[in-house]
Design an enzyme around this catalytic site. Structure first.
Site, PDB file in Angstrom:
ATOM      1  N   GLY A  24       0.812  -1.209   0.000  1.00 20.82           N
ATOM      2  CA  GLY A  24       0.000   0.000   0.000  1.00 20.82           C
ATOM      3  C   GLY A  24       0.847   1.262   0.000  1.00 20.82           C
TER       4      GLY A  24
ATOM      5  N   ARG B 139      -0.832  -9.125   0.134  1.00 22.26           N
ATOM      6  CA  ARG B 139      -1.559 -10.137  -0.629  1.00 22.26           C
ATOM      7  C   ARG B 139      -0.963 -10.303  -2.025  1.00 22.26           C
ATOM      8  NH1 ARG B 139      -5.877  -7.769   2.363  1.00 22.26           N
ATOM      9  NH2 ARG B 139      -6.059  -6.069   0.865  1.00 22.26           N
ATOM     10  N   ARG B 140      -0.433  -9.191  -2.557  1.00 19.66           N
ATOM     11  CA  ARG B 140       0.133  -9.227  -3.912  1.00 19.66           C
ATOM     12  C   ARG B 140       1.654  -9.108  -3.842  1.00 19.66           C
ATOM     13  NH1 ARG B 140      -3.895  -5.603  -3.761  1.00 19.66           N
ATOM     14  NH2 ARG B 140      -2.414  -3.879  -3.670  1.00 19.66           N
TER      15      ARG B 140
ATOM     16  N   ASP C 281      -2.034 -14.727   4.673  1.00 17.18           N
ATOM     17  CA  ASP C 281      -3.470 -14.466   4.770  1.00 17.18           C
ATOM     18  C   ASP C 281      -3.774 -14.121   6.217  1.00 17.18           C
ATOM     19  OD1 ASP C 281      -6.199 -14.352   4.782  1.00 17.18           O
ATOM     20  OD2 ASP C 281      -6.518 -16.345   3.929  1.00 17.18           O
TER      21      ASP C 281
ATOM     22  N   LYS D 242     -10.321   9.472  10.945  1.00 20.06           N
ATOM     23  CA  LYS D 242     -11.697   9.005  11.091  1.00 20.06           C
ATOM     24  C   LYS D 242     -11.968   8.609  12.543  1.00 20.06           C
ATOM     25  CE  LYS D 242     -12.789   7.323   6.431  1.00 20.06           C
ATOM     26  NZ  LYS D 242     -13.176   6.142   5.625  1.00 20.06           N
TER      27      LYS D 242
ATOM     28  N   TYR E  42     -10.498   1.139  14.173  1.00 22.24           N
ATOM     29  CA  TYR E  42      -9.411   1.774  14.908  1.00 22.24           C
ATOM     30  C   TYR E  42      -9.604   1.585  16.410  1.00 22.24           C
ATOM     31  CZ  TYR E  42      -8.566   4.548  10.605  1.00 22.24           C
ATOM     32  OH  TYR E  42      -8.311   4.971   9.329  1.00 22.24           O
TER      33      TYR E  42
END
Length: 348
Positions: A13, A35-36, A50, A117, A143
């Site tokens: 990310g 994941r990638r 995972d 947030k 969170y």
């Protein structure tokens, strides 16, 4: 400086990748979980895990006994604008950290990447500037659950959490980035002979806003992980300045060589979908790297960024008092990132 054997969860990310780069720049060893596969030339050992599967976490953690610091920037899959699963996001953290803590006797610190947030800045007007001990927003948010879980543990290692506002960086091929969205929007408007107009409302145009460069945020996160003064606490981290889109927009228009138009009060998700042929024409006209329209601009994300009709401001005094003093001018951040996209031939 204590050398870290770092594990970055969510390494593919924007923030996770920036943390990896910062750690390597400071001389630390990095293992990245995603994941990638990671698209990087950096010396990062990649592990596919995972995090929703406790057994897989335990199996993969068996090779991570050397880890001393964990940076958790993972997120459960979710659609743009959708609710993020509290249950899944908590499970991912618990599964990964329990497995690593059991396998790595030298673990010293776990950092959580959260956001503002926490204060409910996505819900409507809230107390500003937001401080770390302000009441939580009255809605479910992973969170809260993640911080409650990690802060209640009886373990020999410490934790920290970072709460940035909107984070921007250089992320080729990832459309959820205001930088590439703005550059594509400007290019399309210029190609159509239209002014560079703020998509949101007049009210949103005048509200206070802030952001964080992913690299600046990564510097703060790595500082938290190594500073005893930052242990077992949460910190707001921003670039250090605030701005109004009204004045920032004038600078954007000048950068793109365009006239700034008035606020439009429109949805880019609704109005820009039809301009894919225009984008394809721009790519060919300027000899850009062939980037699909869907990979250069996520218009619903821009609508989200420009929607608030209330101030979004965090107090960063706590981090400065604890020892993190670096700041960055947001205007210059945007210009530098636009330059990076241009140099990569992704935008004209």
């Amino acid at each position: 400086m204590t050398r870290m054997n770092a594990l970055v969860l969510g390494a593919s990310g924007m923030v996770g990748g920036a943390i990896c780069r910062q750690l390597i720049a400071e001389g630390h060893t990095v293992t990245g979980v995603s994941r990638r596969p990671l698209r990087t030339d950096l010396p990062i050992h990649h592990v596919s895990m995972d995090m929703l599967d406790p057994a897989d976490c335990r199996a993969k953690a068996a090779e991570l006994s050397h880890i001393t610091h964990v940076f958790y920037a993972g997120r459960a899959p979710h659609g743009e604008g959708g609710n993020e699963s509290v249950e899944d996001n908590l499970a991912m953290l618990v599964n990964a950290v329990e497995a690593i803590s059991a396998a790595a006797p030298g673990l010293k610190h776990v950092n959580l990447v959260h956001g503002t947030k926490y204060y409910g800045n996505h819900l409507g007007a809230y107390k500003t500037p937001a401080e770390e001990d302000d009441p939580r927003a009255p809605v479910p948010n992973f969170y809260f659950d993640q911080q409650d879980w990690i802060s209640a543990l009886d373990v020999p290692w410490s934790w920290s959490a970072v709460r940035p506002p909107l984070v921007f960086g250089f992320t080729p091929g990832k459309a959820r980035n205001l930088v590439s969205v703005l550059a594509a929007y400007a290019a399309i408007m210029k190609e159509l002979g239209r002014p560079f107009s703020f998509p949101g409302t007049e009210t949103a145009f005048d509200c206070l806003a802030e952001c964080a460069h992913s690299d600046h945020l990564a510097r703060a996160i790595v500082w938290m992980a190594g500073a005893p003064e930052a242990a077992n606490q949460a910190f707001n981290i921003t670039n250090g300045d605030i701005f109004r889109w009204r004045y920032m927009w004038q600078h954007f228009a000048a950068y793109f060589g365009m006239e700034a138009g008035p606020p439009l009060g429109i949805s880019l998700a609704e109005t820009m979908a039809e301009h894919e042929p225009v984008w394809d024409r721009i790519v060919e006209k300027h000899g850009l790297a062939p980037t699909p329209y869907r990979d250069i601009a996520l218009w619903p994300y821009a609508d989200y960024v420009f929607a608030p009709t209330w101030d979004i401001v965090s107090d960063t005094t706590k981090a400065r008092l604890a020892g993190f003093h670096q700041v960055l001018k947001s205007e210059q951040m945007f210009f530098d990132l636009f330059d990076q996209y241009r140099a990569a031939r992704l935008v004209p």
